[in-house]
Design a protein around this motif. Structure first.
Motif, PDB file in Angstrom:
ATOM      1  N   LEU A 156       0.839  -0.731  -0.315  1.00  0.00           N
ATOM      2  CA  LEU A 156       0.061  -0.147  -0.271  1.00  0.00           C
ATOM      3  C   LEU A 156       1.034   1.196  -0.054  1.00  0.00           C
ATOM      4  O   LEU A 156       0.585   2.251  -0.786  1.00  0.00           O
ATOM      5  N   GLU A 157       1.779   1.324   0.610  1.00  0.00           N
ATOM      6  CA  GLU A 157       2.924   2.237   0.885  1.00  0.00           C
ATOM      7  C   GLU A 157       3.012   3.093  -0.991  1.00  0.00           C
ATOM      8  O   GLU A 157       3.289   3.951  -1.140  1.00  0.00           O
ATOM      9  N   VAL A 158       3.439   1.920  -1.634  1.00  0.00           N
ATOM     10  CA  VAL A 158       4.168   1.649  -3.097  1.00  0.00           C
ATOM     11  C   VAL A 158       3.122   2.521  -3.608  1.00  0.00           C
ATOM     12  O   VAL A 158       2.477   3.475  -4.599  1.00  0.00           O
ATOM     13  N   LEU A 159       2.430   1.931  -3.492  1.00  0.00           N
ATOM     14  CA  LEU A 159      -0.006   2.310  -4.354  1.00  0.00           C
ATOM     15  C   LEU A 159       0.360   3.949  -4.231  1.00  0.00           C
ATOM     16  O   LEU A 159      -0.411   4.585  -4.632  1.00  0.00           O
ATOM     17  N   MET A 160       0.292   4.463  -3.055  1.00  0.00           N
ATOM     18  CA  MET A 160      -0.091   5.384  -2.471  1.00  0.00           C
ATOM     19  C   MET A 160       0.721   6.191  -2.783  1.00  0.00           C
ATOM     20  O   MET A 160       0.674   7.931  -3.729  1.00  0.00           O
ATOM     21  N   HIS A 161       2.004   6.463  -3.158  1.00  0.00           N
ATOM     22  CA  HIS A 161       2.720   7.258  -3.480  1.00  0.00           C
ATOM     23  C   HIS A 161       3.135   7.176  -4.913  1.00  0.00           C
ATOM     24  O   HIS A 161       3.146   8.182  -5.269  1.00  0.00           O
ATOM     25  N   LEU A 192      -0.322   7.884   1.795  1.00  0.00           N
ATOM     26  CA  LEU A 192       0.941   7.671   1.869  1.00  0.00           C
ATOM     27  C   LEU A 192       1.526   8.059   4.037  1.00  0.00           C
ATOM     28  O   LEU A 192       1.921   6.417   4.492  1.00  0.00           O
ATOM     29  N   ALA A 193       1.515   9.211   4.440  1.00  0.00           N
ATOM     30  CA  ALA A 193       1.653   8.994   5.788  1.00  0.00           C
ATOM     31  C   ALA A 193       1.041   7.951   6.732  1.00  0.00           C
ATOM     32  O   ALA A 193       0.841   7.682   7.505  1.00  0.00           O
ATOM     33  N   TYR A 194      -0.720   8.298   6.189  1.00  0.00           N
ATOM     34  CA  TYR A 194      -1.184   6.912   6.955  1.00  0.00           C
ATOM     35  C   TYR A 194      -0.806   5.331   7.042  1.00  0.00           C
ATOM     36  O   TYR A 194      -1.731   4.559   7.574  1.00  0.00           O
ATOM     37  N   THR A 195      -0.097   5.137   5.620  1.00  0.00           N
ATOM     38  CA  THR A 195       0.350   3.737   5.970  1.00  0.00           C
ATOM     39  C   THR A 195       1.208   3.527   6.116  1.00  0.00           C
ATOM     40  O   THR A 195       1.263   2.816   6.484  1.00  0.00           O
ATOM     41  N   TRP A 196       2.857   4.539   6.266  1.00  0.00           N
ATOM     42  CA  TRP A 196       4.124   4.307   6.169  1.00  0.00           C
ATOM     43  C   TRP A 196       4.494   5.721   7.148  1.00  0.00           C
ATOM     44  O   TRP A 196       4.619   6.875   6.801  1.00  0.00           O
ATOM     45  N   GLN A 197       4.939   5.114   8.309  1.00  0.00           N
ATOM     46  CA  GLN A 197       5.947   6.009   9.308  1.00  0.00           C
ATOM     47  C   GLN A 197       7.325   7.094   8.347  1.00  0.00           C
ATOM     48  O   GLN A 197       7.347   8.136   8.882  1.00  0.00           O
ATOM     49  N   GLY A 198       7.728   6.211   6.986  1.00  0.00           N
ATOM     50  CA  GLY A 198       9.143   6.913   6.492  1.00  0.00           C
ATOM     51  C   GLY A 198       8.049   7.283   5.601  1.00  0.00           C
ATOM     52  O   GLY A 198       8.400   8.063   4.522  1.00  0.00           O
ATOM     53  N   ASP A 200       7.763  11.040   4.771  1.00  0.00           N
ATOM     54  CA  ASP A 200       9.165  11.831   4.287  1.00  0.00           C
ATOM     55  C   ASP A 200       9.806  11.805   3.088  1.00  0.00           C
ATOM     56  O   ASP A 200      10.513  12.593   2.671  1.00  0.00           O
ATOM     57  N   VAL A 201      10.483  10.606   3.517  1.00  0.00           N
ATOM     58  CA  VAL A 201      11.585  10.247   2.097  1.00  0.00           C
ATOM     59  C   VAL A 201      10.753   9.772   0.699  1.00  0.00           C
ATOM     60  O   VAL A 201      11.529  10.470   0.180  1.00  0.00           O
ATOM     61  N   TYR A 202       9.640   9.487   0.926  1.00  0.00           N
ATOM     62  CA  TYR A 202       8.737   9.959  -0.983  1.00  0.00           C
ATOM     63  C   TYR A 202       8.522  11.557  -1.487  1.00  0.00           C
ATOM     64  O   TYR A 202       9.092  11.704  -2.162  1.00  0.00           O
ATOM     65  N   LEU A 203       8.018  12.384   0.108  1.00  0.00           N
ATOM     66  CA  LEU A 203       7.632  13.093  -0.287  1.00  0.00           C
ATOM     67  C   LEU A 203       8.156  14.084  -0.224  1.00  0.00           C
ATOM     68  O   LEU A 203       8.556  15.168  -1.253  1.00  0.00           O
ATOM     69  N   CYS A 388      15.586   9.080  -7.429  1.00  0.00           N
ATOM     70  CA  CYS A 388      15.755   9.306  -6.605  1.00  0.00           C
ATOM     71  C   CYS A 388      15.777   7.845  -6.006  1.00  0.00           C
ATOM     72  O   CYS A 388      15.775   7.078  -4.743  1.00  0.00           O
ATOM     73  N   THR A 389      14.630   6.525  -6.388  1.00  0.00           N
ATOM     74  CA  THR A 389      13.614   5.702  -6.253  1.00  0.00           C
ATOM     75  C   THR A 389      15.905   4.535  -6.269  1.00  0.00           C
ATOM     76  O   THR A 389      15.212   3.301  -5.401  1.00  0.00           O
ATOM     77  N   ILE A 390      16.303   4.769  -7.155  1.00  0.00           N
ATOM     78  CA  ILE A 390      17.707   4.269  -7.571  1.00  0.00           C
ATOM     79  C   ILE A 390      18.080   4.335  -6.426  1.00  0.00           C
ATOM     80  O   ILE A 390      19.217   3.292  -5.939  1.00  0.00           O
ATOM     81  N   VAL A 391      18.404   5.272  -6.045  1.00  0.00           N
ATOM     82  CA  VAL A 391      19.000   6.761  -4.987  1.00  0.00           C
ATOM     83  C   VAL A 391      19.337   5.824  -3.705  1.00  0.00           C
ATOM     84  O   VAL A 391      19.984   4.439  -2.428  1.00  0.00           O
ATOM     85  N   LEU A 392      17.652   5.570  -3.156  1.00  0.00           N
ATOM     86  CA  LEU A 392      17.259   5.396  -2.141  1.00  0.00           C
ATOM     87  C   LEU A 392      17.890   3.948  -2.000  1.00  0.00           C
ATOM     88  O   LEU A 392      17.754   3.300  -0.746  1.00  0.00           O
ATOM     89  N   THR A 393      17.499   2.878  -2.853  1.00  0.00           N
ATOM     90  CA  THR A 393      18.047   1.839  -2.942  1.00  0.00           C
ATOM     91  C   THR A 393      18.715   0.806  -2.743  1.00  0.00           C
ATOM     92  O   THR A 393      19.683   0.479  -2.071  1.00  0.00           O
ATOM     93  N   PHE A 394      20.276   1.908  -2.923  1.00  0.00           N
ATOM     94  CA  PHE A 394      21.825   1.958  -2.716  1.00  0.00           C
ATOM     95  C   PHE A 394      21.629   1.906  -1.501  1.00  0.00           C
ATOM     96  O   PHE A 394      22.619   1.600  -0.544  1.00  0.00           O
ATOM     97  N   GLY A 395      20.782   2.819  -0.812  1.00  0.00           N
ATOM     98  CA  GLY A 395      21.050   3.176   0.329  1.00  0.00           C
ATOM     99  C   GLY A 395      20.573   2.405   1.336  1.00  0.00           C
ATOM    100  O   GLY A 395      21.182   1.989   2.406  1.00  0.00           O
TER     101      GLY A 395
END
Length: 736
Positions: A156-161, A192-198, A200-203, A388-395
């Motif tokens: 759901l996190e991915v869907l809302m993003h 998205l905020a009601y789905t995942w505490q993180g 902010d990473v996507y926003l 950004c999504t690829i960069v996040l994946t390296f993290g």
């Protein structure tokens, strides 16, 4: 509806249908004759929370006394995924809520395919959109979170993003309905905020896009007012919608983050206006952002975090990029952090997809340069998002469930760009493109993804395998039931000592409180217990945690030991030596490992210990000369104290022949130590048959030295063991 629209709908529905079949096939192992077996770890706690929500709708579980026993644990998962799942269970009105809930990820994943289609169609047209939707169906890591039974909020996190991204793009490209889509984008951000505490990473990706857009606008002499007002409005709507829960632990990070993004976006826009008003270079804007960032860091350090914003950013960056979870939590580790992970990625389908994505980024930039108008601005946003999504994946490798979707979109763009380029060159050369060109090129580009998808779909058995499941069912049926499982607001009678990986399984399947679970609560005490080298230290941990049973398994020694040692800052090499034996790497246990409570329990069946007894082992055996069941359950008991009076200067001990529930014979041995005028030793086994693992005769109590040995048979009752009773015996003369 005209024929073209009917054809387009049919094509999209066909792709979605293929995706549903793939998700059902990949998750087929969750449906078993003995009930639902979920594929992973967190899924079990989500299901616990869903079933609780069904009975308390719309309320959900915020504190669980069955976690981190006896202290309990506050749940910081935002509730939307669990509430949606519970609502579906209630709407269908069936009693078997588990069976209904396991289909929720399939539904969410299917909607995500449609969202990707409409997102890409808006920017690149129908053909690229269809291929992107198909690549989303194939996205191997997102498949793991949307297959049948994958009860985790990440789907759901991915869907809302994706929905928030779609509506921001539509707000940019369709000016006539800009405000409608802006409102919808804000609602999706809040969801998205009601789905995942993180969240902010996507926003924050939209904030990165705003900075890029402002710099490009300054370079071209354009205004950034439209995109600024769009994003500000969306952020503000999201902020208003999360306001009712702004000070809760599960929402405050998103609230603070949204407020900070609104402030940062306003500052960036003001800075861009200043730069434009002074006719300065666009580079001055980027320099200004860097300087403002430095000022923020300094002020944050001087003021203690600027209302929590500095601490939130620092902790977020440290969590994602600090590598703090290396050796602790697999999904939270960086994608590449050493030579081994480098080779694993490079020589894999994922490595090829990363290479294809790099080429696709170049093609994407070429497409953007040819585009004009609002669609170009939307494409820039999509490009920034993909990077950004690829960069996040390296993290953190966990973000593969999102980045494999963006890679699929990039590969789709690359396919049509490369195909068009090749065909144009062949036409210019007076040649006709062969019919197999498109199919061959497509096969090359999607083959790495397809191979990973097939592998994942064919090999996704539940992580709680046969041995673990049977062991936990046995524990449920052969231990005293604990109170407050359905309403865990008070402490139950006792807990299970376990390593955190298995906590959610034990809680849900055995319905028993756990010391440690997959939120890493209690993990330090669990590590201290398993690595303790003195029985008194081990029992002190158990007493503090109210534990009655201990679970061990083969992997704790031969797979998870590095993680256990990492949590308490011990060197795993002091417990185990890796030895290169040519075709394989052998793990050689060292003496320090044999001294640990973990090894004394699992490898030696509590030999030499007075408070621990083996009561169950599973049916799969490992090892050769001293085979061990994969999973072992031990009971923590007071133990009967045997006092032996004999002449000083002797060695006194006890020997008991045992058989496990699997028919494996083993011998319990313990040695007494002198205390006053007698030798004392505590023994955990009775000679009665309470469990299938039991003694096959009485204890042999012996005392002696090089001049001779006394021996005597002794029966020990279950009440003696559980009551910690003292049994006294004496030897007067040497018998042997």
């Amino acid at each position: 509806m005209d024929r073209g629209r009917r054809s387009e709908s049919a094509e999209l529905l066909a792709i979605v249908f293929v995706g549903i079949l793939l998700k059902l096939f990949a998750g087929r192992s969750s449906l078993t004759e003995s009930g639902i077996l979920l594929p992973g770890y967190d899924e079990y706690y989500h299901m616990r929370r869903i079933l609780y929500t069904v009975n308390h709708f719309p309320g959900t579980l915020w504190f669980d006394s069955y976690l981190n026993y006896p202290y309990g644990f506050n749940i910081t998962w935002p509730p939307l995924f669990d509430q949606i799942s519970a609502a579906l269970c209630l709407a269908l009105g069936q009693q078997d809520h588990e069976t209904i809930a396991v289909f929720v990820p399939v539904i969410i994943g299917s909607i995500a395919v449609a969202v990707v289609y409409y997102l890409v169609k808006e920017l690149f047209g129908r053909e690229v959109a269809l291929l992107s939707a198909f690549m989303t169906v194939l996205a191997p890591y997102y498949l793991l979170y949307t297959m049948l039974g994958a009860m985790d909020h990440h789907c759901l996190e991915v869907l809302m993003h994706l929905i928030s991204l779609l509506f921001v793009v539509l707000a940019i490209t369709r000016s006539n309905k800009k405000y409608h889509f802006t409102v919808l984008a804000g609602i999706a951000m809040a969801a998205l905020a009601y789905t995942w505490q993180g969240a902010d990473v996507y926003l924050g990706i939209f904030l990165v896009y705003a900075a890029v857009k402002m710099a490009l606008d300054l370079k071209s002499g354009s205004s950034s007012k439209d995109i600024t007002t769009t994003l500000l409005a969306a952020y503000c709507i999201a902020l208003i919608l999360v306001l009712p829960f702004w000070n809760t632990p599960w929402m405050s990070p998103s609230f603070i983050g949204l407020a900070a993004m609104i402030f940062a976006l306003s500052i960036m826009f003001a800075l861009s206006r200043i730069v434009a008003g002074r006719s300065s270079s666009w580079k001055a804007f980027l320099l200004g952002i860097v300087l403002l960032g430095l000022v923020f860091v300094i002020l944050s350090a001087l003021t203690g975090g600027l209302f929590g914003v500095g601490g939130l950013i620092h902790s977020g960056l440290d969590y994602i990029w600090g590598g703090k979870m290396i050796g602790k939590i697999g999904e939270a580790e960086p994608l590449i952090y050493d030579s081994e992970t480098f080779y694993q990625v490079v020589f894999s389908g994922l490595g090829l997809n990363l290479l294809f994505s790099l080429a696709a980024l170049a093609a994407f930039v070429a497409c953007i340069r040819r585009e004009v108008g609002a669609k170009k601005q939307g494409q820039i946003l999509l490009l920034v998002w993909a990077v950004c999504t690829i960069v996040l994946t390296f993290g953190q490798s966990r973000f593969l469930y999102l980045s494999t979707i963006s890679m699929g979109i990039l590969i789709s763009i690359l396919f049509f760009f490369a195909l068009g380029l090749i065909e144009r060159q062949m036409v210019e050369a007076g040649q006709k493109a062969p019919k197999w060109l498109a199919a061959g090129l497509l096969l090359i580009l999607i083959l790495p993804t397809l191979a990973d998808t097939i592998s994942f779909a064919e090999n996704t058995p539940p992580a709680v395998d046969k041995d673990w499941h049977q062991s936990l069912i046995w524990l449920k049926n052969n231990s005293d039931a604990t109170s407050f499982y359905d309403n865990p607001d008070k402490n139950a009678e006792y807990s299970i000592m376990n390593w955190w990986d298995y906590g959610n399984w034990i809680l849900y399947i055995s319905k028993r409180p756990v010391v440690s679970n997959n939120f890493q609560a209690g993990v330090m005490d669990a590590a201290k217990f398993y690595l303790s080298e003195d029985e008194d230290d081990a029992t002190a941990v158990l007493d503090a945690r109210g534990s009655r049973y201990i679970l061990t398994d083969y992997k704790l020694i031969y797979s998870k030991l590095p993680a256990i040692t990492t949590w308490v800052n011990e060197d795993v090499n002091s417990y185990m030596r890796r030895e290169d034996q040519g075709s394989k790497i052998a793990l050689i246990p060292l003496q320090r490992l044999f001294n640990t409570t973990l090894a004394r329990l699992y490898l030696f069946d509590a030999v030499g210990m007075g408070h621990f007894r083996l009561i169950y082992e599973s049916g799969t055996f490992f090892g050769e000369s001293s085979a061990q069941g994969e999973v072992k359950v031990f009971e923590y008991v007071p133990g009967a104290l045997i006092r032996v009076k004999t002449d000083p200067g002797q060695r006194v001990g006890a020997l008991l022949n045992m058989t496990s529930n699997q028919g494996r014979a083993f011998t319990y041995v313990n040695e007494a130590s002198q205390n006053g005028d007698a030798f004392e030793m505590r023994v955990p086994y009775s000679t009665e048959s309470r469990y299938e693992t039991h003694a096959v005769g009485p204890y042999l109590i012996f005392a002696g030295n090089e001049t001779g040995v006394n021996a005597q048979s002794l029966d020990v009752s279950e009440s003696d063991v559980l009551g910690g009773n003292t049994i006294e015996i004496g030897f007067s003369r040497k018998l042997i």
